[in-house]
Structure formats: C-alpha cells, structure tokens
Write an enzyme that holds these catalytic residues in place. Sequence first.
Site, PDB file in Angstrom:
ATOM      1  N   ASP A 188       0.864  -1.197   0.000  1.00  0.00           N
ATOM      2  CA  ASP A 188       0.000   0.000   0.000  1.00  0.00           C
ATOM      3  C   ASP A 188       0.892   1.236   0.000  1.00  0.00           C
ATOM      4  OD1 ASP A 188      -2.288   1.826   0.481  1.00  0.00           O
ATOM      5  OD2 ASP A 188      -3.353  -0.018   0.943  1.00  0.00           O
ATOM      6  N   HIS A 261      -2.807   2.993  -4.460  1.00  0.00           N
ATOM      7  CA  HIS A 261      -2.313   2.532  -3.158  1.00  0.00           C
ATOM      8  C   HIS A 261      -0.920   1.930  -3.325  1.00  0.00           C
ATOM      9  CE1 HIS A 261      -5.733   3.410  -0.571  1.00  0.00           C
ATOM     10  NE2 HIS A 261      -6.530   3.014  -1.548  1.00  0.00           N
ATOM     11  N   GLU A 325      -9.838   2.963  -5.336  1.00  0.00           N
ATOM     12  CA  GLU A 325      -9.508   4.353  -5.028  1.00  0.00           C
ATOM     13  C   GLU A 325      -8.302   4.847  -5.820  1.00  0.00           C
ATOM     14  OE1 GLU A 325     -11.040   4.607  -0.450  1.00  0.00           O
ATOM     15  OE2 GLU A 325      -9.113   3.628  -0.745  1.00  0.00           O
TER      16      GLU A 325
HETATM   17  C1  ACM Z   1     -11.093  -0.208   0.510  1.00  0.00           C
HETATM   18  O1  ACM Z   1     -11.597  -0.227   1.639  1.00  0.00           O
HETATM   19  N1  ACM Z   1     -10.475   0.876   0.060  1.00  0.00           N
HETATM   20  C2  ACM Z   1     -11.161  -1.363  -0.368  1.00  0.00           C
END
Ligand code: ACM
Length: 536
Positions: A188, A261, A325
């Site tokens: 991440d 991420h 995201e």
């Molecule tokens: C997430 O909670 N961003 C998958």
Amino acid sequence: MFRPLLRWMTALWVVLIPYAVSATEQLLLLPQPTSITMTEGHFHLTPATRLYVADGLWNPAERFVEDVAEMIPLKAPRSLTRREGGIRLSLDSHLSEEAYRMEITPQAITIAGGSPAGVYYGLQSLRQLVVQHRNAIPCCTIEDCPNFAYRGAHMDVVRHFFTVEEVKRYLDILAAHKLNRLHWHLTDDQGWRIEIKRYPELTERASKRNETLIGHCLRSTTYDGIPYGPYFYTQEEIRDIVRYAAERYITIIPEIEMPSHAQAALHALPWLGCEEQQVEVWTHWGVSPEVMCGGKETTYEFLENVLTEVIDLFPSEYIHIGGDECPKERWEECEHCQARIRELGLKDESETRTAENQLQSYLTGRIERFLAKHGRRIIGWDDILAGGVSPEATVMSWQGSKGGIYAAKHGNHAIMAPMDYCYFDFYQTKSQEGEGLAIGGWVSFEKVYGWNPYEGLTAEEQPYIYGLQCNLWSEYITSFDHLQRMLLPRLAALAEVQWATDRRNPATIRTRMEQLRRLYEQCGWSYAPYYFEGRK
Ligand code: ACM
Ligand code: ZN
C-alpha cells in the site's frame, strides 16, 4: 485415607454429572450445523483416547491433538484398523467437499468428511464440544456443510505490521471459525511488506516510513516523528505461513495493489510513477494521488515480474490485484498515459466510463490475461467495474453491496464485503465508549449477525455470490491485541452468516457465544467485551 476417597468421589462426580443433565442437553456449536440429533449417553474422552485415521487424514488428526492438548492430552494418532472405539476419521465420497458427518456413541466418535477439510471442520466442532463438556461428550449425530465456498477474512499488514507468529495466531482464529480464506493485504502507500528478489529496493526502501500520523486522518496533521520499520516478510517466511495456513485448510490470497495505493513502491522505484519525481513512503492515511503510470510499458513489466514471484509463493487460484480508489489526476496530466489512451482509442463515454477509468480497465485486463496464462484468476475491489471488466474477474464489493449486485447481474462472480456490515475496523458500539480511535462507522455484532448477503438478488443471481468476507484495515490498530479485539467476537457472527446463512439460529446465539468465549479464553485470544455486556 479420607483425601484419596474424596478425590475419587470428585472424579466420579465429574463423570456422573453430565448423565444427570442429558435430557436437557443442547449442543451449542457455532456456526450452527445443518442438523443435530441427540441420542442417549456420552462418549468419555480420556488420555487413553486415540484417533484412528484413514489415509490422507493425518494432518487433521494431528491438528486436533494439538488443539485440545491443553484440555486433554490424547494419544498419538494411528492408522484406522478394524479395532473398535476411539475417534475415527475417514472420507466419504458421497459428502460434498467441506461437509462432514459426526456420530458420537458411548463407544466411538466417528467423523466422515467429503475431504480432509470436511474432517477438519468436524474436528473443530468436536473441539467446541470438548471445551463445553470436557471429558463427557453427549451422544448425537451431526450433519453439516457450509453455505458459501469462500469464507474469508482480510488482514492489513501494511499500515501496521504483524509478525509471522501473529499472522499464524490470526490463522488459528479463522480456522476455529471454519473460515477458509485469508486475504493478505501486503502492499500500500505506507509500506511494501513482501520480499521480491527481482526488486530488492522494495523491501530495502519501501518497507519503512519516516513517521506515522497521530490521530484521525480527516482531522490531524500531527506526526509522531518515530521511524516505522523496516518490516516485511521474507519469501521463506511467506512459504512458512502459506504452509501453516494450508495445514488449517486456509488458502492465502495475496493482494498486490495496482495501480493505486502504491506510493511506497513509487518511493523505491520512482520510474513507476507518471512524473518520476521522488515521493516519500506515505505517513498519512487515506487516498494518495501518487499512482503507478498506466501508460509506460515499464509499469506492466514491473507488475508481471512481481506477480511471477507472487504466484510462485502462493498456490492460490485467485490473486487480488486491488484497484480501489485510484485518483486519475496524474494520468490526466501524463504524456505516457494520454498517449496510451490515444493508441487504444479510449474516449469518455459517461461519468464513470472515462478514458482514464478505461485505461485502468486496460491495465487490469492485461494483468488478468498474464495471470490466466499461469492458471490464475483475479479478484479486484468493486472500483474496477467503473471502466468495465472481463466476465472472468471476481469483484469484491466493499462500497456497499451494489458492486457485488451489479457484478452478479452481469454474470461476474462477487465476494460480498460491504462496509456497513463487514468493515471490522469500524466502531462496534454506537456510543464508541471505551473503544479508542477507529476509522468511523458502526458495525456491531448484532448488525453483522442480522445481515442478509443476498438482499437485492434474485434466486438465479444468488449463485454468483462466491462468498463473504470481513475487512480489517489497520490504520488505527497498532497491536495484535487490539487487532484481535476488532476481530472477535464479530468474526463469530460473520462465520455463522458465511457457513449457516439460511439456518442461522438467533434464538441460541447468545448462549452459543458464551460457549465460544470459553474457547477464546482457553486459547488466550483477546476479544471485545461489548457484545457480552449487551452494548451495541
Ligand atoms: C477499501 O476499503 N479501500 C477497499
Ligand atoms: Zn502516466
């Protein structure tokens, strides 16, 4: 003279007591089995009891001996023979793969499973009975099988790291609840936690961050000034954990986040980004704009090289490729991304089907085809639906259930992990009193237990729901003790929804939880008190 007699009488008492209550005895198993038929008498478990096992069942037998060792030391297992008695394990090809049938008579406990995993689940049920009834196990016949094939829990080892031993304890907890998947979030913005031999920079430079945010990411800009890391798993440690999980019939699904991420990876290898400028391993929580470039061929080479090592380490058919995201501001400005968009002829088609979202779909699709060549399939967060997905992709629905419902209606498999029921990083009580800082939200035990994962789906669409999962992000969870208190007892509620979806037994959930709590204490697992205190 008196003392030995007293001890003898006490021993007799222990043996006789269960007979006195047998008429009203209930088997308090969690998750609820398909059927339980009580019969007369008890099987007496003693240190002389031995497991007799058919070929291929040594592993579940050995796990059971370990699991109950503190309560009762059993003899080392032996091959199944014609001799009578003991705990007898065998396979039955008429049972479905994870199903088992357990028959307890005064003479023997017989467990037949559709596979070694089925036998293992039968033994997990027996373990609960040993906690509950100690040496006198009530006679009965239990038939049991799970509703969902995929029964998962997620673990974030990036935001805060957990040691090999802690990951193994986590697996022990999942196994005791009859879960069969660990979704392991390994990369991440705030760290890269898996050794990749081809790119040593990832663990040399991206497995640590300079400091960590104090307080909530929406309210705080204060940092602790304390370097965090280096923390990562070597490939040898990963193989050890994968083996440990397999011995408990748990498949580990690794998640390598792409193209978002990924700020930690961009710190180690700046050429992964659009601009190639130096970024830090992120010290804040949330959504970072720094993502991998979707235009440059070097990004695809990198991902394929990383995944080549990942699939060598993880036998799982499914590899999680993240995809959630992904802000597109860097891509909108990037000459490489824009050139790729032109080359592919991608155009803005709707608010969600933008050219950039379709570029992400192109990246997902390329990686999916690469993995398919190696016999693997992808799972992605529901964000991957925005630019379109292949029919083979499995969608993990986290922004509510709508992504999973959309997937199922379009013939894609889905795993339901909606925030409002399955985010175990959320608060457990409405008052939040005594809970410490959490990300937000509210997911009580009762809420999880009352969840209908099929809501919004027709009978024809329901089979597309491959399974259910809880997600446990660790931004605000700094110790393994805290992690366990976020997981337990909510995991028990989820386990019953996963295993016994339509035969949940709310009338007895509280008494069954009180029994399961004894197992938690026996194992030294921490759990949150709220459910037991009646707080929700
Ligand atoms: C997430 O909670 N961003 C998958
Ligand atoms: Zn780019």
